[in-house]
Design an enzyme around this catalytic site. Sequence first.
Site, PDB file in Angstrom:
ATOM      1  N   ASP A 153      -2.558   2.171   2.861  1.00  0.00           N
ATOM      2  CA  ASP A 153      -1.965   3.379   2.277  1.00  0.00           C
ATOM      3  C   ASP A 153      -2.231   4.568   3.209  1.00  0.00           C
ATOM      4  OD1 ASP A 153      -0.676   4.848   0.272  1.00  0.00           O
ATOM      5  OD2 ASP A 153      -2.550   5.265  -0.802  1.00  0.00           O
ATOM      6  N   HIS A 154      -1.196   5.291   3.589  1.00  0.00           N
ATOM      7  CA  HIS A 154      -1.311   6.494   4.433  1.00  0.00           C
ATOM      8  C   HIS A 154      -2.087   6.250   5.733  1.00  0.00           C
ATOM      9  CE1 HIS A 154       0.514   9.167   1.499  1.00  0.00           C
ATOM     10  NE2 HIS A 154      -0.216   8.598   0.576  1.00  0.00           N
ATOM     11  N   THR A 181      -4.775   7.615  -9.205  1.00  0.00           N
ATOM     12  CA  THR A 181      -5.544   8.534 -10.050  1.00  0.00           C
ATOM     13  C   THR A 181      -5.770   8.023 -11.473  1.00  0.00           C
ATOM     14  OG1 THR A 181      -4.711  10.380  -8.729  1.00  0.00           O
ATOM     15  CG2 THR A 181      -5.593  10.918 -10.897  1.00  0.00           C
TER      16      THR A 181
HETATM   17  P1  13P Z   1      -1.622   9.177  -7.698  1.00  0.00           P
HETATM   18  O1  13P Z   1      -2.685  10.103  -7.203  1.00  0.00           O
HETATM   19  O2  13P Z   1      -0.563   9.913  -8.467  1.00  0.00           O
HETATM   20  O3  13P Z   1      -2.157   8.037  -8.465  1.00  0.00           O
HETATM   21  O4  13P Z   1      -0.851   8.600  -6.417  1.00  0.00           O
HETATM   22  C1  13P Z   1      -1.399   7.584  -5.637  1.00  0.00           C
HETATM   23  C2  13P Z   1      -0.663   7.421  -4.357  1.00  0.00           C
HETATM   24  O5  13P Z   1       0.456   7.864  -4.196  1.00  0.00           O
HETATM   25  C3  13P Z   1      -1.339   6.714  -3.260  1.00  0.00           C
HETATM   26  O6  13P Z   1      -0.645   6.774  -2.066  1.00  0.00           O
END
Ligand code: 13P
Length: 283
Positions: free
Chosen positions: A81-82, A232
């Site tokens: 992720d990212h 989150t």
């Molecule tokens: P939230 O913070 O809304 O859960 O998003 C998570 C996310 O987009 C991880 O890349």
Amino acid sequence: MLVTSKELLLDAQKNGYAVGAFNTNNLEITQAIIRAAEAKRAPVLVQISAGALKYAGAEFLPMIVAKAAQLASVPVAIHLDHGPSFESVLQCLRVGFTSIMRDASKLPYEQNVAEVRKVVEVCHALGIPVEAEIGKIGGAEEHVVVSDREATMSDPDECARFVEDAGFDFLAVAIGNAHGFYKGEPQLDFARLEKIRSKVSVPLVLHGASGIPDAQITMAVERGICKINIDTEIRNAFIRTIQKLVAENPDQIDPRKIFGPGIEAMQAIVEQKIEIFKSAGRA
Ligand code: 13P
């Protein structure tokens, strides 16, 4: 079973549903995600950020997730992720990730293209799909912090050009979504999403989906969102459950008695999301 995200997202695109991409930091979150996916017979992405790798070990956490994926009775992809750099991508490929995001969205357009292309070249040689982002998604997710002022929506024409120029597999869009909890009720820009969809053929990704009302998620899926990120709400369920149990049982020192219900609370959230995303029964 361990799979790449490409097969999962192409099936989602063809059949009008979205695959949940849930962030993990540790064993317990991973267990909750996989158990929910199995209970709902849903394909799933377990995603790991650079911050999670730093916290839990760049080899150790992916090893836990890979083993869980291999043992799972539903298809599971392990996703970065990212991804903050080319080097971070290489480290993840070395330890068995089957899906990569390179996030260079903070850089000017030409640099974003160049960074993503570099990653695409390596990943595609290994059969691993790549996600990239254009526009700037607001809020905070690990090292990715974008203030309200900095946040910019994805421009549909630029999205089309970006896919063409950088040659990646999935596009993360900024359409009013933000990481973390929302201050008021979010309002996704569906007209923008429809325009992007009409100009771009690769599967689209929605980050920052915690706290987006179910009805808007449904509308997003109907308009071509095929991967939806949730972090989150899972963290919140875990920590709130633990806080409550610790407060109610101050003498309890068996972590299993505290974390066990925490896993169940997270599993319930992931199962709800899988239903809303319409990925239940797709495995
Ligand atoms: P939230 O913070 O809304 O859960 O998003 C998570 C996310 O987009 C991880 O890349």
